[in-house]
Design an enzyme around this catalytic site. Structure first.
Site, PDB file in Angstrom:
ATOM      1  N   CYS A  82       0.345  -1.111  -0.048  1.00  0.00           N
ATOM      2  CA  CYS A  82      -0.119  -0.178   0.064  1.00  0.00           C
ATOM      3  C   CYS A  82       0.763   1.166  -0.009  1.00  0.00           C
ATOM      4  O   CYS A  82       0.627   2.200  -0.577  1.00  0.00           O
ATOM      5  CB  CYS A  82      -1.112   0.391   1.555  1.00  0.00           C
ATOM      6  N   HIS A  90      -2.588   7.129   3.175  1.00  0.00           N
ATOM      7  CA  HIS A  90      -0.856   7.310   3.377  1.00  0.00           C
ATOM      8  C   HIS A  90      -0.571   8.099   2.730  1.00  0.00           C
ATOM      9  O   HIS A  90      -0.983   8.328   1.566  1.00  0.00           O
ATOM     10  CB  HIS A  90      -0.332   6.427   3.121  1.00  0.00           C
TER      11      HIS A  90
END
Length: 363
Positions: free
Chosen positions: A142, A267
């Protein structure tokens, strides 16, 4: 190469059958939402999970579907099997799915660096999905996915030669335990004067640091992943190794420092990207504004730049704060955000599966 059901699917013109392995997990839940929102290219969607979850009913495409237990029989007649499960489960079962004739699209880390397994981001290297000697395609980590779509677009124009990145990784990257830990810590510190004395936050949260080596509430933790050689973390090495493989640049210079921040989901990364050719902000803006899967949101004078609180729940990579390096006309500085449970996990897996579905149904 051929896959077990490919010829039959193309010949009959039927929509391919999809299995979602790990349908009851955190990423699996997001996957079912995404499958319900995107263009419907699938025939049957079979939901697969551990035996203890068998019999549960989940909704996908507006229909209730009963979960079946993970077994060899669960892959009978399946064309594409998506795996949203831990590494050890994928390592065992993805080859079984492939042996039963399915193309396995794996979201774990089990096969990412296997030279016989392509590591695919459809906006960057969709062509790689066709070469799958083991019948398996891997989905990147990710953190890598939060930046690589933008980097792929810039690399295609300017030729990337170096990446220096710092990540600001959300608690959900550490799973449900990470989210639960952060919420518990936030409850412990809210309404207090904590964060003004050495160790006061650590004393307040006690032993409830969960998967993190230090308190996350009112703090940042310069660590994500497990310890590897010479003090590097596994997350930092993933950014390096996966970026090289996706971009087809085995000697690309990459340095990453991964930091956990008190954000639930999404993120972010600061990126110093150096190119073979001189680059301008205007050129970069034009490329990013037109790149599939990228949203350019960059007007600091108006306070416009991406933040996790605004990006969470969306699909694209968001890019802002684009600047040319003050000391290097071949380098850019930028800030990127991406939802680590959507594009960073479920969405990219779904996109890979759609690439395979289009291949299987091509005349």
């Amino acid at each position: 190469m051929t896959d077990g059901h490919a010829a039959r699917t193309a010949r009959t013109g039927r929509k391919p059958t999809l299995a979602v392995v790990g349908a009851t997990g955190a990423v699996g839940t997001v996957m079912l939402e995404i499958l319900s929102q995107r263009e419907d290219v699938w025939g049957e969607i079979r939901l697969v999970a551990s035996p203890r979850s068998a019999g549960r009913k989940l909704t996908v495409r507006g229909e209730e579907v009963e979960v079946v237990a993970l077994s060899e029989e669960a892959f009978e007649g399946v064309d594409v099997a998506m795996f949203d499960v831990p590494d050890e489960v994928s390592a065992r079962w993805a080859p079984i799915a492939a042996a039963k004739g399915a193309v396995a699209v794996d979201n774990s880390g089990a096969f990412r660096m296997d030279p016989d397994v392509p590591l695919v981001v459809p906006e960057v290297n969709a062509h790689a999905a066709r070469m799958r000697p083991r019948g398996i395609i891997s989905n990147p980590n990710c953190t890598t996915l939060s930046m690589i779509v933008a980097m792929g677009a810039l690399h295609a124009e300017f030729g990337l030669s170096e990446l220096i990145v710092s990540s600001y990784q959300a608690a959900s990257g550490a799973g449900k335990d990470g989210v639960d830990t952060l919420r518990a810590q936030l409850a412990a510190v809210v309404g207090t004067e904590l964060g003004t004395q050495p160790g006061d936050v650590r004393r307040a949260v006690g032993d409830t640091t969960g998967p993190f080596p230090a308190p996350l509430a009112l703090n940042v933790v310069p660590w994500a992943g497990s310890l590897k050689e010479d003090g590097w973390s596994s997350e930092e090495l993933k950014v390096r190794n996966e970026s090289r493989k996706i971009l087809g640049l085995p000697d690309l210079r990459v340095t990453a420092t991964c930091v956990r921040v008190p954000v639930i989901t999404t993120h972010s990364l600061t990126v110093h990207a150096r190119f073979e050719n001189e680059v301008t902000v205007d050129q970069a803006h034009e490329i990013l504004a037109n790149a599939p899967g990228v949203v350019l949101f960059d007007n600091p004078a108006e306070g416009e730049f991406p933040t996790p609180a605004d990006v969470v729940g969306t699909d694209p990579t968001w890019v802002g704060r684009v600047r040319r390096s003050l000391d290097d006309p071949n380098a850019l500085e930028l800030f990127v955000c991406g939802d680590n449970l959507r594009k960073g996990a479920a969405l990219n897996t779904a996109q890979i599966a759609e690439v395979v579905a289009a291949e299987l149904t091509a005349p």
